[in-house]
Write a protein that holds these residues in place. Structure first.
Motif, PDB file in Angstrom:
ATOM      1  N   ALA A 194      -2.708  17.135  -2.337  1.00 18.65           N
ATOM      2  CA  ALA A 194      -1.426  16.869  -3.200  1.00 18.65           C
ATOM      3  C   ALA A 194      -0.580  16.057  -2.427  1.00 18.65           C
ATOM      4  CB  ALA A 194      -0.650  18.075  -3.287  1.00 18.65           C
ATOM      5  N   VAL A 195      -0.711  16.004  -1.243  1.00 16.02           N
ATOM      6  CA  VAL A 195       0.125  14.985  -0.266  1.00 16.02           C
ATOM      7  C   VAL A 195      -0.622  13.511  -0.606  1.00 16.02           C
ATOM      8  CG1 VAL A 195       0.624  14.121   2.042  1.00 16.02           C
ATOM      9  CG2 VAL A 195       1.012  16.479   1.449  1.00 16.02           C
ATOM     10  N   ALA A 196      -2.088  13.460  -0.362  1.00 13.58           N
ATOM     11  CA  ALA A 196      -2.566  11.894  -0.818  1.00 13.58           C
ATOM     12  C   ALA A 196      -2.166  11.459  -1.978  1.00 13.58           C
ATOM     13  CB  ALA A 196      -3.860  12.232  -0.596  1.00 13.58           C
ATOM     14  N   LEU A 197      -2.234  12.622  -3.029  1.00 16.61           N
ATOM     15  CA  LEU A 197      -1.876  11.873  -4.277  1.00 16.61           C
ATOM     16  C   LEU A 197      -0.375  11.546  -4.377  1.00 16.61           C
ATOM     17  CD1 LEU A 197      -2.721  11.939  -7.458  1.00 16.61           C
ATOM     18  CD2 LEU A 197      -1.833  14.117  -7.695  1.00 16.61           C
ATOM     19  N   LEU A 198       0.492  12.342  -3.857  1.00 15.19           N
ATOM     20  CA  LEU A 198       1.784  11.827  -3.757  1.00 15.19           C
ATOM     21  C   LEU A 198       2.028  10.439  -3.211  1.00 15.19           C
ATOM     22  CD1 LEU A 198       4.749  12.748  -4.305  1.00 15.19           C
ATOM     23  CD2 LEU A 198       4.963  13.532  -1.965  1.00 15.19           C
ATOM     24  N   ARG A 199       1.300  10.244  -1.959  1.00 13.19           N
ATOM     25  CA  ARG A 199       1.174   8.751  -1.343  1.00 13.19           C
ATOM     26  C   ARG A 199       0.749   7.842  -2.517  1.00 13.19           C
ATOM     27  NH1 ARG A 199      -0.925  10.795   4.792  1.00 13.19           N
ATOM     28  NH2 ARG A 199       1.285  11.252   5.474  1.00 13.19           N
ATOM     29  N   LEU A 200      -0.299   8.277  -3.035  1.00  9.49           N
ATOM     30  CA  LEU A 200      -0.589   7.256  -4.266  1.00  9.49           C
ATOM     31  C   LEU A 200       0.351   6.967  -5.248  1.00  9.49           C
ATOM     32  CD1 LEU A 200      -4.281   8.249  -4.731  1.00  9.49           C
ATOM     33  CD2 LEU A 200      -3.656   6.222  -3.643  1.00  9.49           C
ATOM     34  N   ARG A 259       3.418   6.847  -4.653  1.00  9.75           N
ATOM     35  CA  ARG A 259       4.545   6.056  -4.207  1.00  9.75           C
ATOM     36  C   ARG A 259       3.843   4.794  -3.768  1.00  9.75           C
ATOM     37  NH1 ARG A 259       5.662  10.579   0.652  1.00  9.75           N
ATOM     38  NH2 ARG A 259       7.281  11.982  -0.495  1.00  9.75           N
ATOM     39  N   ARG A 260       2.539   4.636  -3.952  1.00  9.12           N
ATOM     40  CA  ARG A 260       2.131   3.053  -3.878  1.00  9.12           C
ATOM     41  C   ARG A 260       2.129   2.652  -2.250  1.00  9.12           C
ATOM     42  NH1 ARG A 260       3.921  -0.464  -8.902  1.00  9.12           N
ATOM     43  NH2 ARG A 260       3.415   0.864 -10.385  1.00  9.12           N
ATOM     44  N   GLN A 261       1.910   3.869  -1.419  1.00  9.41           N
ATOM     45  CA  GLN A 261       1.775   3.464   0.220  1.00  9.41           C
ATOM     46  C   GLN A 261       0.330   3.046   0.133  1.00  9.41           C
ATOM     47  OE1 GLN A 261       2.450   6.868   2.309  1.00  9.41           O
ATOM     48  NE2 GLN A 261       4.952   7.160   1.385  1.00  9.41           N
ATOM     49  N   PRO A 262       0.039   2.210   1.336  1.00  8.93           N
ATOM     50  CA  PRO A 262      -1.317   1.860   1.567  1.00  8.93           C
ATOM     51  C   PRO A 262      -2.412   2.833   1.675  1.00  8.93           C
ATOM     52  CG  PRO A 262       0.366   0.882   3.232  1.00  8.93           C
ATOM     53  CD  PRO A 262       1.036   1.972   2.220  1.00  8.93           C
ATOM     54  N   LEU A 263      -3.423   2.359   1.210  1.00 12.35           N
ATOM     55  CA  LEU A 263      -4.639   3.513   0.959  1.00 12.35           C
ATOM     56  C   LEU A 263      -4.867   3.940   2.500  1.00 12.35           C
ATOM     57  CD1 LEU A 263      -6.841   1.819  -1.661  1.00 12.35           C
ATOM     58  CD2 LEU A 263      -5.501   3.795  -1.853  1.00 12.35           C
ATOM     59  N   ARG A 264      -4.898   3.359   3.582  1.00 15.19           N
ATOM     60  CA  ARG A 264      -5.232   3.646   4.887  1.00 15.19           C
ATOM     61  C   ARG A 264      -4.270   5.123   5.169  1.00 15.19           C
ATOM     62  NH1 ARG A 264      -2.413  -0.851   5.601  1.00 15.19           N
ATOM     63  NH2 ARG A 264      -0.617  -0.948   6.686  1.00 15.19           N
ATOM     64  N   ASN A 265      -3.153   5.030   4.917  1.00 13.08           N
ATOM     65  CA  ASN A 265      -2.282   6.221   5.020  1.00 13.08           C
ATOM     66  C   ASN A 265      -2.615   7.358   4.206  1.00 13.08           C
ATOM     67  OD1 ASN A 265      -0.633   4.465   6.471  1.00 13.08           O
ATOM     68  ND2 ASN A 265       0.808   4.311   5.226  1.00 13.08           N
TER      69      ASN A 265
END
Length: 300
Positions: free
Chosen positions: A134-140, A142-148
């Motif tokens: 869920a955190v990874a999806l949230l970061r996506l 937010r358009r954060q870098p894929l490495r994060n």
């Protein structure tokens, strides 16, 4: 009849002279308008009467034209230049508080479910993995870098795998301890060898290479900022390793969460403050602008 013809010629001559005079004085009027009210005052004599002379008015016209050209160039430069950034922009470019809030979510979920389910390790690990996804999806979103995105989720998966293999709940925190140890040593070594990691990263993302090392203020600032995170990793290890070795799961979980988000936020603020305090204002503004625009994906 002759008088009328002569009067008509005189009127026509006067009109032609007036038009010529307007053409000659037009630059002077435009220069006076460009220079504003101050020009009217400075172009008068002490008794208030206009003071004009050939060279003076010519200089005024040239000054007005130069001022207008300079104004146009300044306006063009403002349009082409990238907008100035603020300290708030810098922090938001790093992700702001929203980027920090998801750091401890999988571990909070693991601790709650493990305690509420009468120590059901597999269920707690499953919930932790789902929370990590869920955190990874949230970061996506937010358009954060894929490495994060990938790095955070992979860390949760590794922790869950280690704990599931050993069957010991406290081992879910073992990869984190090893990561803190590795990062702490790495950051410390970069400072000792006068290649502080924050400076290296700055040179990479700003495409300035090692130019920062030639500036004593920047070298000192990046070294101090890197040492702040050395302290972060050291504090985590000093507190959490004894809890891990004694099997104090609840205390270890609380320490993991408490020393995750809050301590990371504090270290980030301290590193930010230390770096800002170590650099002259102009160099700090330049460094902040470089990093902010590149983190946002803008070109220099």
């Amino acid at each position: 009849m002759a008088d009328q013809t002569q009067g008509s010629r005189r009127d026509q001559l006067d009109e032609d002279l007036n038009e010529k005079l307007v053409e000659i004085l037009k630059p002077e009027f435009e220069a006076a308008e460009a220079m504003g009210p101050e020009a009217d005052v400075s172009s008068s004599t002490g008794d208030g009467s206009p003071h004009t002379s050939g060279p003076a008015t010519s200089d005024a016209a040239a000054s007005g034209a130069a001022a207008e050209t300079a104004a146009d160039e300044a306006e063009s430069a403002k349009t082409d230049a990238k907008p100035a950034t603020t300290d708030k922009d810098f922090f938001q470019a790093l992700g702001g508080w929203g980027a920090l809030l998801d750091i401890g979510l999988p571990w909070i979920a693991f601790l709650i479910v493990y305690g509420a389910s009468d120590h059901n390790l597999k269920l707690a690990l499953l919930v932790a993995v789902v929370s990590g996804a869920a955190v990874a999806l949230l970061r996506l979103v937010r358009r954060q870098p894929l490495r994060n995105v990938a790095g955070g989720f992979v860390g949760v998966l590794i922790s869950a795998w280690v704990a599931n293999r050993s069957g010991r709940a406290e081992d879910v925190y073992l990869p984190g301890l090893l990561i803190n140890l590795g990062y702490g040593l790495l950051y410390l070594l970069t400072v000792l060898f006068r290649w502080p990691l924050f400076g290296v990263l700055y040179g990479v993302i700003t495409q300035t290479g090692t130019a920062w090392r030639k500036d004593p203020a920047m070298l000192k600032g990046f070294s101090r900022a890197t040492l702040v995170f050395v302290g972060l990793f050291a504090i985590r290890l000093v507190v959490q390793v004894p809890l891990y070795l004694t099997g104090s799961l609840n205390a270890l979980g609380i320490a993991k969460v408490g020393m995750g988000l809050p301590l990371y936020a504090l270290a980030l603020w301290l590193a930010y403050a230390v770096l800002r305090g170590s650099l002259p204002p102009d160099k700090w503004d330049e460094a902040r602008d470089h990093v902010t625009h590149l983190l946002r994906g803008n070109k220099k």
